[in-house]
Scaffold this motif. Structure first.
Motif, PDB file in Angstrom:
ATOM      1  N   PHE A   1       0.843  -1.201   0.000  1.00 17.06           N
ATOM      2  CA  PHE A   1       0.000   0.000   0.000  1.00 17.06           C
ATOM      3  C   PHE A   1       0.874   1.246   0.000  1.00 17.06           C
ATOM      4  O   PHE A   1       1.933   1.278   0.632  1.00 17.06           O
ATOM      5  CB  PHE A   1      -0.891   0.023   1.245  1.00 17.06           C
ATOM      6  N   LEU A   2       0.391   2.298  -0.673  1.00 18.67           N
ATOM      7  CA  LEU A   2       1.165   3.529  -0.778  1.00 18.67           C
ATOM      8  C   LEU A   2       0.289   4.721  -0.411  1.00 18.67           C
ATOM      9  O   LEU A   2      -0.791   4.900  -0.979  1.00 18.67           O
ATOM     10  CB  LEU A   2       1.711   3.675  -2.204  1.00 18.67           C
ATOM     11  N   ASN A   3       0.771   5.514   0.536  1.00 13.23           N
ATOM     12  CA  ASN A   3       0.045   6.707   0.960  1.00 13.23           C
ATOM     13  C   ASN A   3       1.034   7.854   1.113  1.00 13.23           C
ATOM     14  O   ASN A   3       2.092   7.695   1.707  1.00 13.23           O
ATOM     15  CB  ASN A   3      -0.667   6.459   2.291  1.00 13.23           C
ATOM     16  N   ASP A   4       0.695   9.017   0.569  1.00 15.46           N
ATOM     17  CA  ASP A   4       1.592  10.158   0.609  1.00 15.46           C
ATOM     18  C   ASP A   4       0.818  11.420   0.976  1.00 15.46           C
ATOM     19  O   ASP A   4       0.052  11.939   0.163  1.00 15.46           O
ATOM     20  CB  ASP A   4       2.281  10.331  -0.754  1.00 15.46           C
ATOM     21  N   GLU A   5       1.013  11.894   2.186  1.00 14.63           N
ATOM     22  CA  GLU A   5       0.338  13.099   2.657  1.00 14.63           C
ATOM     23  C   GLU A   5       1.202  14.347   2.491  1.00 14.63           C
ATOM     24  O   GLU A   5       0.763  15.449   2.814  1.00 14.63           O
ATOM     25  CB  GLU A   5      -0.025  12.942   4.143  1.00 14.63           C
ATOM     26  N   GLU A   6       2.410  14.193   1.972  1.00 15.02           N
ATOM     27  CA  GLU A   6       3.343  15.309   1.908  1.00 15.02           C
ATOM     28  C   GLU A   6       3.350  16.029   0.571  1.00 15.02           C
ATOM     29  O   GLU A   6       4.019  17.050   0.418  1.00 15.02           O
ATOM     30  CB  GLU A   6       4.755  14.815   2.236  1.00 15.02           C
ATOM     31  N   GLU A   7       2.620  15.510  -0.416  1.00 14.91           N
ATOM     32  CA  GLU A   7       2.631  16.078  -1.760  1.00 14.91           C
ATOM     33  C   GLU A   7       1.198  16.228  -2.254  1.00 14.91           C
ATOM     34  O   GLU A   7       0.319  15.429  -1.905  1.00 14.91           O
ATOM     35  CB  GLU A   7       3.461  15.150  -2.669  1.00 14.91           C
ATOM     36  N   GLU A   8       0.924  17.253  -3.058  1.00 17.89           N
ATOM     37  CA  GLU A   8      -0.455  17.611  -3.395  1.00 17.89           C
ATOM     38  C   GLU A   8      -1.253  16.461  -4.005  1.00 17.89           C
ATOM     39  O   GLU A   8      -2.356  16.152  -3.542  1.00 17.89           O
ATOM     40  CB  GLU A   8      -0.466  18.792  -4.368  1.00 17.89           C
ATOM     41  N   VAL A   9      -0.726  15.826  -5.041  1.00 18.30           N
ATOM     42  CA  VAL A   9      -1.471  14.752  -5.701  1.00 18.30           C
ATOM     43  C   VAL A   9      -1.765  13.627  -4.723  1.00 18.30           C
ATOM     44  O   VAL A   9      -2.865  13.067  -4.693  1.00 18.30           O
ATOM     45  CB  VAL A   9      -0.688  14.219  -6.921  1.00 18.30           C
ATOM     46  N   GLY A  10      -0.788  13.282  -3.890  1.00 19.69           N
ATOM     47  CA  GLY A  10      -0.943  12.172  -2.962  1.00 19.69           C
ATOM     48  C   GLY A  10      -1.994  12.380  -1.899  1.00 19.69           C
ATOM     49  O   GLY A  10      -2.552  11.404  -1.385  1.00 19.69           O
ATOM     50  N   ARG A  11      -2.292  13.611  -1.563  1.00 16.49           N
ATOM     51  CA  ARG A  11      -3.269  13.867  -0.504  1.00 16.49           C
ATOM     52  C   ARG A  11      -4.667  13.385  -0.869  1.00 16.49           C
ATOM     53  O   ARG A  11      -5.496  13.168   0.006  1.00 16.49           O
ATOM     54  CB  ARG A  11      -3.309  15.359  -0.185  1.00 16.49           C
ATOM     55  N   TYR A  12      -4.930  13.218  -2.146  1.00 18.06           N
ATOM     56  CA  TYR A  12      -6.256  12.811  -2.594  1.00 18.06           C
ATOM     57  C   TYR A  12      -6.319  11.328  -2.987  1.00 18.06           C
ATOM     58  O   TYR A  12      -7.403  10.839  -3.319  1.00 18.06           O
ATOM     59  CB  TYR A  12      -6.682  13.652  -3.805  1.00 18.06           C
ATOM     60  N   HIS A  13      -5.183  10.633  -2.964  1.00 17.23           N
ATOM     61  CA  HIS A  13      -5.136   9.279  -3.506  1.00 17.23           C
ATOM     62  C   HIS A  13      -4.469   8.302  -2.534  1.00 17.23           C
ATOM     63  O   HIS A  13      -3.692   8.710  -1.669  1.00 17.23           O
ATOM     64  CB  HIS A  13      -4.370   9.261  -4.836  1.00 17.23           C
ATOM     65  N   PHE A  14      -4.792   7.029  -2.719  1.00 18.95           N
ATOM     66  CA  PHE A  14      -4.191   5.950  -1.930  1.00 18.95           C
ATOM     67  C   PHE A  14      -3.897   4.806  -2.893  1.00 18.95           C
ATOM     68  O   PHE A  14      -4.794   4.338  -3.607  1.00 18.95           O
ATOM     69  CB  PHE A  14      -5.145   5.493  -0.829  1.00 18.95           C
ATOM     70  N   GLY A  15      -2.637   4.355  -2.949  1.00 23.55           N
ATOM     71  CA  GLY A  15      -2.226   3.396  -3.952  1.00 23.55           C
ATOM     72  C   GLY A  15      -2.254   1.945  -3.508  1.00 23.55           C
ATOM     73  O   GLY A  15      -1.823   1.605  -2.400  1.00 23.55           O
ATOM     74  N   LEU A  16      -2.769   1.090  -4.386  1.00 21.91           N
ATOM     75  CA  LEU A  16      -2.696  -0.363  -4.248  1.00 21.91           C
ATOM     76  C   LEU A  16      -1.678  -0.817  -5.289  1.00 21.91           C
ATOM     77  O   LEU A  16      -1.970  -0.836  -6.484  1.00 21.91           O
ATOM     78  CB  LEU A  16      -4.063  -1.008  -4.494  1.00 21.91           C
ATOM     79  N   VAL A  17      -0.478  -1.168  -4.855  1.00 24.87           N
ATOM     80  CA  VAL A  17       0.650  -1.354  -5.763  1.00 24.87           C
ATOM     81  C   VAL A  17       0.794  -2.823  -6.164  1.00 24.87           C
ATOM     82  O   VAL A  17       0.854  -3.712  -5.303  1.00 24.87           O
ATOM     83  CB  VAL A  17       1.957  -0.866  -5.107  1.00 24.87           C
ATOM     84  N   PHE A  18       0.871  -3.047  -7.480  1.00 22.66           N
ATOM     85  CA  PHE A  18       1.032  -4.389  -8.029  1.00 22.66           C
ATOM     86  C   PHE A  18       2.248  -4.431  -8.951  1.00 22.66           C
ATOM     87  O   PHE A  18       2.527  -3.469  -9.674  1.00 22.66           O
ATOM     88  CB  PHE A  18      -0.197  -4.800  -8.842  1.00 22.66           C
ATOM     89  N   LEU A  19       2.969  -5.548  -8.939  1.00 21.38           N
ATOM     90  CA  LEU A  19       4.044  -5.802  -9.897  1.00 21.38           C
ATOM     91  C   LEU A  19       3.477  -6.704 -10.993  1.00 21.38           C
ATOM     92  O   LEU A  19       2.998  -7.809 -10.720  1.00 21.38           O
ATOM     93  CB  LEU A  19       5.223  -6.488  -9.211  1.00 21.38           C
ATOM     94  N   VAL A  20       3.520  -6.201 -12.229  1.00 20.03           N
ATOM     95  CA  VAL A  20       2.972  -6.927 -13.387  1.00 20.03           C
ATOM     96  C   VAL A  20       4.138  -7.452 -14.212  1.00 20.03           C
ATOM     97  O   VAL A  20       4.961  -6.674 -14.700  1.00 20.03           O
ATOM     98  CB  VAL A  20       2.080  -6.023 -14.244  1.00 20.03           C
ATOM     99  N   SER A  21       4.227  -8.767 -14.382  1.00 22.05           N
ATOM    100  CA  SER A  21       5.299  -9.387 -15.151  1.00 22.05           C
ATOM    101  C   SER A  21       4.795  -9.725 -16.547  1.00 22.05           C
ATOM    102  O   SER A  21       3.841 -10.494 -16.705  1.00 22.05           O
ATOM    103  CB  SER A  21       5.782 -10.665 -14.454  1.00 22.05           C
ATOM    104  N   CYS A  22       5.441  -9.153 -17.562  1.00 24.88           N
ATOM    105  CA  CYS A  22       5.042  -9.346 -18.963  1.00 24.88           C
ATOM    106  C   CYS A  22       5.973 -10.342 -19.632  1.00 24.88           C
ATOM    107  O   CYS A  22       7.202 -10.250 -19.484  1.00 24.88           O
ATOM    108  CB  CYS A  22       5.082  -8.019 -19.711  1.00 24.88           C
ATOM    109  N   LEU A  23       5.411 -11.262 -20.395  1.00 25.45           N
ATOM    110  CA  LEU A  23       6.223 -12.253 -21.092  1.00 25.45           C
ATOM    111  C   LEU A  23       7.018 -11.627 -22.220  1.00 25.45           C
ATOM    112  O   LEU A  23       8.140 -12.018 -22.512  1.00 25.45           O
ATOM    113  CB  LEU A  23       5.335 -13.371 -21.637  1.00 25.45           C
TER     114      LEU A  23
END
Length: 204
Positions: free
Chosen positions: A131-153
């Motif tokens: 999970f990614l949360n950033d309260e220190e930067e403008e864009v981040g204050r409105y969003h909360f990230g669900l981070v995935f690693l996508v492996s492409c063949l």
């Protein structure tokens, strides 16, 4: 029809003591349970700059073997706050789907985001990183990230909106070279990605 996106009330996040700054690796079941219970769909235009809510975002890091897909928003982009910044995460809002579970809701939106943003032949796999949360930067204050690693063949990964974004694969060892020009979420994730990619030798 106005777009609806998944949000969670920020006040409830604070009350549940699951608020944090930065990246939290691994699966925190308390967070998943909280988002599934408290999440609601609201019209995007009404919450875009409303700090009472956190907009949940699927944030996808694409890799091929030991390379990472990095992209840059160029002049025609609609997201002026991130203009000219580099990123190695594709971010997208979560829209309603006909689903019987929160897990399927996330998976459906992950697949849609990939289809809308990039093109590549062949299969892919993915796994949740954290999970990614950033309260220190403008864009981040409105969003909360669900981070995935996508492996492409396949290494043949291209962006679809070439008038807005340009992207390419680079060796994961070169990510550090982009540090000073990364958007904040990618900057926060930077220490975590090389070990994750280096530990996975196969793509699918």
């Amino acid at each position: 029809m106005q777009e609806k996106i998944l949000v969670v009330p920020k006040e409830s996040v604070l009350q549940k003591n699951v608020d944090f700054q930065g990246f939290r690796p691994g699966t925190d079941q308390n967070l998943w349970t909280h988002f599934a219970a408290e999440g609601l769909f609201l019209v995007r235009d009404s919450v875009e700059y409303d700090t009472r809510y956190k907009q949940l975002i699927v944030y996808l890091v694409l890799r091929h073997r030991e390379e990472i897909f990095i992209y840059q928003r160029i002049r025609a982009t609609g997201e002026k706050r991130l203009l000219d910044k580099y990123s190695f995460g594709l971010g997208g809002h979560i829209n309603p789907v006909h689903s019987c579970s929160f897990r399927r809701l996330i998976a459906s939106n992950l697949a849609r985001e990939l289809k809308e943003e990039v093109s590549f032949p062949g299969p892919y796999s993915y796994r949740f990183l954290g999970f990614l949360n950033d309260e220190e930067e403008e864009v981040g204050r409105y969003h909360f990230g669900l981070v995935f690693l996508v492996s492409c063949l396949s290494p043949q990964i291209t962006v679809r909106e070439k008038n807005k974004i340009q992207g390419k694969l680079i060796p994961v060892s070169q990510l550090e070279d982009y540090r000073d020009n990364l958007e904040n979420w990618s900057s926060i994730l930077l220490p975590y990605i090389p070990p994750e990619v280096g530990s996975q030798k196969s793509d699918v």
